[in-house]
Scaffold this motif. Structure first.
Motif, PDB file in Angstrom:
ATOM      1  N   GLN A   1       0.856  -1.188   0.000  1.00 45.44           N
ATOM      2  CA  GLN A   1       0.000   0.000   0.000  1.00 45.44           C
ATOM      3  C   GLN A   1       0.888   1.234   0.000  1.00 45.44           C
ATOM      4  O   GLN A   1       1.894   1.276   0.709  1.00 45.44           O
ATOM      5  N   TYR A   2       0.492   2.255  -0.771  1.00 41.90           N
ATOM      6  CA  TYR A   2       1.314   3.461  -0.807  1.00 41.90           C
ATOM      7  C   TYR A   2       0.494   4.671  -1.229  1.00 41.90           C
ATOM      8  O   TYR A   2      -0.578   4.549  -1.823  1.00 41.90           O
ATOM      9  N   ASP A   3       1.029   5.847  -0.889  1.00 41.06           N
ATOM     10  CA  ASP A   3       0.507   7.135  -1.344  1.00 41.06           C
ATOM     11  C   ASP A   3       1.605   7.778  -2.168  1.00 41.06           C
ATOM     12  O   ASP A   3       2.785   7.712  -1.802  1.00 41.06           O
ATOM     13  N   MET A   4       1.237   8.410  -3.275  1.00 41.07           N
ATOM     14  CA  MET A   4       2.204   9.124  -4.097  1.00 41.07           C
ATOM     15  C   MET A   4       1.803  10.603  -4.083  1.00 41.07           C
ATOM     16  O   MET A   4       0.679  10.945  -4.440  1.00 41.07           O
ATOM     17  N   LEU A   5       2.729  11.450  -3.631  1.00 39.16           N
ATOM     18  CA  LEU A   5       2.465  12.875  -3.468  1.00 39.16           C
ATOM     19  C   LEU A   5       3.500  13.687  -4.235  1.00 39.16           C
ATOM     20  O   LEU A   5       4.591  13.207  -4.524  1.00 39.16           O
ATOM     21  N   ARG A   6       3.178  14.934  -4.519  1.00 46.53           N
ATOM     22  CA  ARG A   6       4.133  15.870  -5.115  1.00 46.53           C
ATOM     23  C   ARG A   6       4.530  16.892  -4.058  1.00 46.53           C
ATOM     24  O   ARG A   6       3.689  17.347  -3.284  1.00 46.53           O
ATOM     25  N   SER A   7       5.806  17.236  -4.029  1.00 47.67           N
ATOM     26  CA  SER A   7       6.304  18.283  -3.149  1.00 47.67           C
ATOM     27  C   SER A   7       7.309  19.094  -3.962  1.00 47.67           C
ATOM     28  O   SER A   7       8.431  18.644  -4.191  1.00 47.67           O
ATOM     29  N   GLY A   8       6.861  20.232  -4.465  1.00 49.19           N
ATOM     30  CA  GLY A   8       7.717  21.002  -5.361  1.00 49.19           C
ATOM     31  C   GLY A   8       7.977  20.184  -6.608  1.00 49.19           C
ATOM     32  O   GLY A   8       7.052  19.694  -7.246  1.00 49.19           O
ATOM     33  N   SER A   9       9.244  19.973  -6.929  1.00 52.98           N
ATOM     34  CA  SER A   9       9.597  19.188  -8.111  1.00 52.98           C
ATOM     35  C   SER A   9       9.778  17.704  -7.794  1.00 52.98           C
ATOM     36  O   SER A   9      10.053  16.908  -8.687  1.00 52.98           O
TER      37      SER A   9
ATOM     38  N   THR B   1       8.700  13.852  -6.424  1.00 54.41           N
ATOM     39  CA  THR B   1       7.630  12.877  -6.218  1.00 54.41           C
ATOM     40  C   THR B   1       7.963  12.138  -4.934  1.00 54.41           C
ATOM     41  O   THR B   1       9.084  11.653  -4.768  1.00 54.41           O
ATOM     42  N   CYS B   2       7.005  12.073  -4.022  1.00 51.30           N
ATOM     43  CA  CYS B   2       7.205  11.403  -2.735  1.00 51.30           C
ATOM     44  C   CYS B   2       6.301  10.173  -2.671  1.00 51.30           C
ATOM     45  O   CYS B   2       5.098  10.281  -2.923  1.00 51.30           O
ATOM     46  N   ILE B   3       6.880   9.044  -2.346  1.00 48.44           N
ATOM     47  CA  ILE B   3       6.096   7.823  -2.182  1.00 48.44           C
ATOM     48  C   ILE B   3       6.188   7.403  -0.725  1.00 48.44           C
ATOM     49  O   ILE B   3       7.290   7.226  -0.188  1.00 48.44           O
ATOM     50  N   ILE B   4       5.034   7.260  -0.095  1.00 51.15           N
ATOM     51  CA  ILE B   4       4.966   6.817   1.291  1.00 51.15           C
ATOM     52  C   ILE B   4       4.366   5.412   1.286  1.00 51.15           C
ATOM     53  O   ILE B   4       3.207   5.229   0.923  1.00 51.15           O
ATOM     54  N   PHE B   5       5.185   4.426   1.636  1.00 49.49           N
ATOM     55  CA  PHE B   5       4.746   3.030   1.678  1.00 49.49           C
ATOM     56  C   PHE B   5       4.241   2.700   3.074  1.00 49.49           C
ATOM     57  O   PHE B   5       4.882   3.051   4.066  1.00 49.49           O
ATOM     58  N   HIS B   6       3.112   2.009   3.145  1.00 53.50           N
ATOM     59  CA  HIS B   6       2.510   1.595   4.418  1.00 53.50           C
ATOM     60  C   HIS B   6       2.499   0.072   4.459  1.00 53.50           C
ATOM     61  O   HIS B   6       1.897  -0.554   3.588  1.00 53.50           O
TER      62      HIS B   6
ATOM     63  N   GLN C   1       9.912 -10.505   1.245  1.00 51.25           N
ATOM     64  CA  GLN C   1      10.552 -10.339  -0.056  1.00 51.25           C
ATOM     65  C   GLN C   1       9.554  -9.945  -1.143  1.00 51.25           C
ATOM     66  O   GLN C   1       9.869  -9.140  -2.014  1.00 51.25           O
ATOM     67  N   GLN C   2       8.335 -10.501  -1.095  1.00 49.28           N
ATOM     68  CA  GLN C   2       7.330 -10.165  -2.097  1.00 49.28           C
ATOM     69  C   GLN C   2       6.998  -8.673  -2.036  1.00 49.28           C
ATOM     70  O   GLN C   2       6.906  -8.005  -3.059  1.00 49.28           O
ATOM     71  N   GLN C   3       6.828  -8.147  -0.833  1.00 52.48           N
ATOM     72  CA  GLN C   3       6.509  -6.728  -0.706  1.00 52.48           C
ATOM     73  C   GLN C   3       7.682  -5.846  -1.138  1.00 52.48           C
ATOM     74  O   GLN C   3       7.475  -4.792  -1.731  1.00 52.48           O
ATOM     75  N   VAL C   4       8.901  -6.282  -0.865  1.00 54.90           N
ATOM     76  CA  VAL C   4      10.070  -5.519  -1.309  1.00 54.90           C
ATOM     77  C   VAL C   4      10.105  -5.486  -2.833  1.00 54.90           C
ATOM     78  O   VAL C   4      10.368  -4.438  -3.433  1.00 54.90           O
TER      79      VAL C   4
ATOM     80  N   LEU D   1       9.120   4.776   4.343  1.00 52.75           N
ATOM     81  CA  LEU D   1       8.567   3.458   4.659  1.00 52.75           C
ATOM     82  C   LEU D   1       7.967   3.503   6.051  1.00 52.75           C
ATOM     83  O   LEU D   1       8.682   3.735   7.028  1.00 52.75           O
ATOM     84  N   ASP D   2       6.666   3.297   6.140  1.00 56.59           N
ATOM     85  CA  ASP D   2       5.945   3.310   7.413  1.00 56.59           C
ATOM     86  C   ASP D   2       5.837   1.871   7.914  1.00 56.59           C
ATOM     87  O   ASP D   2       5.058   1.080   7.402  1.00 56.59           O
ATOM     88  N   LEU D   3       6.634   1.554   8.922  1.00 57.07           N
ATOM     89  CA  LEU D   3       6.683   0.198   9.477  1.00 57.07           C
ATOM     90  C   LEU D   3       6.031   0.129  10.857  1.00 57.07           C
ATOM     91  O   LEU D   3       6.229  -0.833  11.590  1.00 57.07           O
ATOM     92  N   ARG D   4       5.233   1.128  11.208  1.00 64.41           N
ATOM     93  CA  ARG D   4       4.655   1.183  12.552  1.00 64.41           C
ATOM     94  C   ARG D   4       3.757  -0.008  12.858  1.00 64.41           C
ATOM     95  O   ARG D   4       3.670  -0.430  14.001  1.00 64.41           O
ATOM     96  N   ARG D   5       3.067  -0.552  11.881  1.00 60.59           N
ATOM     97  CA  ARG D   5       2.158  -1.671  12.126  1.00 60.59           C
ATOM     98  C   ARG D   5       2.775  -3.021  11.769  1.00 60.59           C
ATOM     99  O   ARG D   5       2.108  -4.046  11.841  1.00 60.59           O
ATOM    100  N   THR D   6       4.028  -3.000  11.375  1.00 66.60           N
ATOM    101  CA  THR D   6       4.692  -4.231  10.961  1.00 66.60           C
ATOM    102  C   THR D   6       5.064  -5.063  12.181  1.00 66.60           C
ATOM    103  O   THR D   6       5.755  -4.587  13.076  1.00 66.60           O
ATOM    104  N   GLU D   7       4.560  -6.286  12.202  1.00 66.08           N
ATOM    105  CA  GLU D   7       4.847  -7.194  13.317  1.00 66.08           C
ATOM    106  C   GLU D   7       5.985  -8.152  12.979  1.00 66.08           C
ATOM    107  O   GLU D   7       6.733  -8.562  13.850  1.00 66.08           O
TER     108      GLU D   7
END
Length: 129
Positions: A7-15, A17-22, A29-32, A53-59
């Protein structure tokens, strides 16, 4: 076991592209590989790329996901135009690895505690000094 796509969000910040993976429950390995595909697609369209990379919920953190030959190759290939790379809530060994990225690769890299998601997001999206 049900496979959860990355799961991810793709955002623009100036020039940039920011991708935030959740990640939920497990980072394997599959997710990587899926993450690397998303990054490769973004590289084709972006001059500057930033990753969080948001790993807060990763167990379960499959260390081999990044350190296996395939995982390592996917990670290295995804660097390209990445200028900032952050992880939030990573296990200590992964956080240390991320902090060292900035010393060996041409990018800024930081690890943030699980409580510091807002700070991490602001840093990734913020202006470069």
């Amino acid at each position: 076991q049900r496979i959860i796509p990355v799961q991810y969000d793709m955002l623009r910040s100036g020039s940039a592209t920011c991708i935030i993976f959740h990640f939920e429950r497990t980072l394997d390995q599959q997710q990587v590989r899926e993450m690397a595909e998303v990054v490769r697609d973004a590289i084709a369209r972006a001059d500057e790329l930033r990753l969080l990379l948001d790993l807060r919920r990763t167990e379960t953190f499959a260390l081999g996901a990044f350190l296996s030959p395939k995982g390592f190759l996917a990670s290295v290939k995804s660097i390209g135009p990445v200028t900032r790379y952050a992880v939030v809530g990573a296990p200590a060994i992964a956080a240390a690895a991320v902090e060292s990225f900035g010393t060996i690769l041409p990018l800024d890299a930081r690890a943030f505690s699980a409580a510091d998601m807002d700070q991490a997001r602001a840093w990734v999206l913020g202006p470069v000094a």
